[in-house]
Design a protein around this motif. Structure first.
Motif, short mmCIF file in Angstrom:
data_model
loop_
_atom_site.label_atom_id
_atom_site.label_comp_id
_atom_site.label_asym_id
_atom_site.label_seq_id
_atom_site.Cartn_x
_atom_site.Cartn_y
_atom_site.Cartn_z
N ARG A 13 0.57 -10.40 -13.36
CA ARG A 13 -0.28 -10.98 -13.84
C ARG A 13 -1.80 -9.82 -13.44
O ARG A 13 -2.85 -10.34 -13.40
CB ARG A 13 -0.78 -12.13 -12.75
N ARG A 14 -1.41 -8.86 -13.23
CA ARG A 14 -1.71 -8.13 -12.34
C ARG A 14 -3.43 -8.03 -11.83
O ARG A 14 -3.99 -7.81 -11.38
CB ARG A 14 -3.04 -6.88 -13.88
N MET A 15 -2.64 -8.65 -10.86
CA MET A 15 -3.37 -9.20 -9.61
C MET A 15 -2.40 -8.02 -8.27
O MET A 15 -1.26 -8.05 -8.29
CB MET A 15 -3.14 -10.30 -8.80
N PHE A 16 -3.19 -8.16 -7.66
CA PHE A 16 -2.45 -7.68 -5.74
C PHE A 16 -3.78 -8.01 -4.65
O PHE A 16 -5.09 -8.06 -5.25
CB PHE A 16 -2.22 -5.98 -5.62
N PHE A 17 -3.40 -8.01 -3.50
CA PHE A 17 -4.17 -8.59 -2.70
C PHE A 17 -3.80 -7.22 -1.02
O PHE A 17 -2.74 -7.19 -0.69
CB PHE A 17 -3.58 -9.92 -1.61
N ALA A 42 -3.21 -1.91 -17.93
CA ALA A 42 -2.31 -2.18 -16.88
C ALA A 42 -1.83 -0.43 -15.79
O ALA A 42 -1.28 -1.10 -14.61
CB ALA A 42 -0.36 -2.38 -17.54
N GLU A 43 -2.20 0.29 -16.85
CA GLU A 43 -1.98 0.91 -16.43
C GLU A 43 -3.30 1.89 -15.18
O GLU A 43 -3.25 2.21 -13.70
CB GLU A 43 -2.68 2.79 -17.37
N GLU A 44 -4.64 1.31 -15.00
CA GLU A 44 -5.39 0.58 -14.50
C GLU A 44 -4.57 -0.17 -12.97
O GLU A 44 -5.00 0.54 -12.26
CB GLU A 44 -6.50 0.46 -14.18
N TYR A 45 -3.98 -1.26 -13.19
CA TYR A 45 -3.63 -1.97 -12.49
C TYR A 45 -2.94 -1.01 -11.05
O TYR A 45 -2.71 -0.72 -10.14
CB TYR A 45 -3.03 -3.15 -13.20
#
Lengths: 71, 75
Positions: free
Chosen positions: B52-56, B29-32
């Motif tokens: 979901r630990r995703m980004f655009f 989660a930290e890296e995200y």
């Protein structure tokens, strides 16, 4: 390491998204990632075709409201 | 580099299409958080899901440079 995937973020109404899922279900060749009920990522190379299919789908629905989806 | 936003008018419904890159498969989660917050700071973030630990993002060059230049963690 995280992964970066090229694509097009599509943000739309849930009803439109449901149709995109239906179109993709035929050959699974449009969607890169299903994100949430109003958001998904599709292949950039397939965007124009997807738009065309969406418009076809929407005009079919209007012409034949009670047809039992023969596609 | 594709950096565009298109709006489609379909049967009165609005649909927005934005070219770019989806970042995913974060182990922690930290890296995200670090990377998503950086993307937001430099103004390329258009969508994120902490769950979901995703980004655009619309561009990935700055993100890639950030990943290259950040100090290596001691293992």
């Amino acid at each position: 390491m995280p992964k970066a995937v090229k694509g097009v973020l599509v943000q739309c109404d849930p009803s439109i998204k449901a149709i995109i899922l239906k179109i993709d279900a035929l050959d699974h060749d449009f969607i890169v990632e299903d994100l949430d009920d109003q958001t998904l990522v599709v292949k950039e190379s397939k965007l124009v075709e997807l738009k065309q299919r969406l418009e076809d789908e929407l005009s079919n629905t209007q012409q034949m409201p009670e047809e039992s989806g023969s596609e | 580099v594709v950096d565009q936003i298109r709006l489609w008018q379909i049967e009165g419904e609005r649909m927005k299409a934005t070219g770019g890159f989806l970042f995913k498969d974060f182990v922690t989660a930290e890296e995200y958080d670090n990377l998503a917050n950086y993307a937001d700071e430099v103004g390329v973030l258009v969508w994120r899901s902490d769950k979901r630990r995703m980004f655009f993002v619309t561009r990935h060059e700055q993100i890639a440079a950030y990943l290259r230049n950040r100090p290596k963690k001691l293992t």
